[in-house]
Design an enzyme around this catalytic site. Structure first.
Site, mmCIF file in Angstrom:
data_model
loop_
_atom_site.group_PDB
_atom_site.id
_atom_site.type_symbol
_atom_site.label_atom_id
_atom_site.label_comp_id
_atom_site.label_asym_id
_atom_site.label_seq_id
_atom_site.Cartn_x
_atom_site.Cartn_y
_atom_site.Cartn_z
ATOM 1 N N HIS A 174 39.616 122.285 59.046
ATOM 2 C CA HIS A 174 40.771 122.581 60.171
ATOM 3 C C HIS A 174 40.426 121.747 61.320
ATOM 4 C CE1 HIS A 174 41.269 126.063 57.472
ATOM 5 N NE2 HIS A 174 42.035 126.806 58.478
ATOM 6 N N HIS A 228 31.723 127.329 59.143
ATOM 7 C CA HIS A 228 31.309 125.911 59.294
ATOM 8 C C HIS A 228 29.989 126.143 60.430
ATOM 9 C CE1 HIS A 228 34.111 123.585 57.127
ATOM 10 N NE2 HIS A 228 35.283 124.173 57.513
#
Length: 317
Positions: A174, A228
């Site tokens: 992303h 993450h």
């Protein structure tokens, strides 16, 4: 007595396909478009590959027990923010300025930026296989852990697709995609508004920073969603921004330069070898000058005049 030098003859205006015949520009870069398709195929293959399953022991699960949440920024939203949004801005500038070179090279550079970044990101993901912060709930969706009695390695019994994604933490896709597309847009806007013209207009920097801020917030959301680790986001941002910078400078001059407004190919067309041959054939050399040197001097003078006139015409529109 030497004959007087003939006056310089001004070259005609550049070929009209600078503004209208964009298909000719695209055909000159057919190989680049083929490479883009190959990059898209390579990225698709990398997403199908099973990533490396790094050893995850019982004592490591304490840092991997964060909740399994939905994405604040869905996967489909990343291409919208990083690709479609910049394309709309580039198209709007084309409608205003009508420069096919700028439209073509900006879109080509943008696509190269995100696809190269995507391939690098997914290749590293597959090779590293770092578990995500929510790996525990991916591995044990019922909350009942199971480990190998001898090695202590996890024995997952969750959904295979969810577990597969659980081994793709490093780096953040992303974030890298967002910085690749929006970072390219920042470079592009900096050139168009002459952000580094030494005029001291700090407000211009706010326009340049806005896309980067949006990309940074996408990265922050990845940590907040526990998809993450912060190192994944930091690395993804650096990766995307570096690739975006290389891709932009491949097609455009630095925004701080005098020619930072338009792509390299725009000026290359004005200073084309065909124009140089035309000048050499119609302008005799002055006393003491070689034909090549004299032609080059006249070429630079007339080309600069043409460039100034076209810039003035663009501003009038």
């Amino acid at each position: 007595m030497p004959a007087p030098a003939a006056p310089a003859i001004r070259l005609g205006a550049p070929h009209p396909y600078l503004k209208t015949h964009g298909a000719k520009v695209a055909r000159l870069h057919l190989l680049d478009w083929v490479v883009l398709v190959l990059l898209a195929v390579a990225d698709g293959v990398l997403n199908l590959i099973e990533p490396f399953h790094r050893f995850v022991g019982q004592d490591m699960m304490a840092d991997l027990r964060f909740p399994l949440k939905d994405n604040t920024v869905p996967v489909w939203a990343v291409p919208v923010l990083a690709v479609l949004g910049p394309m709309l801005i580039i198209a709007a500038i084309y409608v205003k300025r009508r420069n096919a070179y700028d439209l073509h090279h900006a879109i080509l550079g943008l696509l190269f930026s995100v696809l190269i970044t995507g391939v690098i990101t997914d290749a590293i993901k597959d090779g590293v296989g770092r578990p995500r912060p929510n790996f525990f709930w991916r591995c044990f969706p019922d909350g009942v852990p199971k480990y190998n009695n001898f090695t202590g390695q996890v024995i997952c019994h969750g959904d295979k697709g969810v577990i597969k994604e659980g081994h793709k933490s490093f780096p953040s896709g992303h974030t890298s995609w967002s910085f690749a597309g929006l970072g390219f847009l920042s470079w592009y806007l900096a050139g168009k508004i002459r952000a580094f013209d030494r005029g001291g207009h700090i407000a211009k920097l706010c326009i340049v920073i806005l896309p980067l801020l949006l990309a940074a917030m996408v990265g922050v959301s990845r940590v907040d969603d526990y998809w993450h680790h912060w190192q994944d986001v930091f690395t993804g941002g650096i990766l995307g921004l570096v690739v975006a910078s290389f891709c932009y400078l491949q097609f455009f001059p630095p925004p701080s330069g005098d020619q930072g407004l338009w792509p390299h190919a725009y000026f290359h067309h004005i200073l084309s070898p065909e124009a140089e041959n035309q000048v050499q054939s119609i302008i005799p050399p002055a006393n003491g000058d070689s034909p090549r040197r004299h032609a080059a001097l006249e070429l630079r003078t007339t080309s600069q005049l043409e460039l100034d006139s076209m810039e003035a015409g663009s501003r009038d529109r």
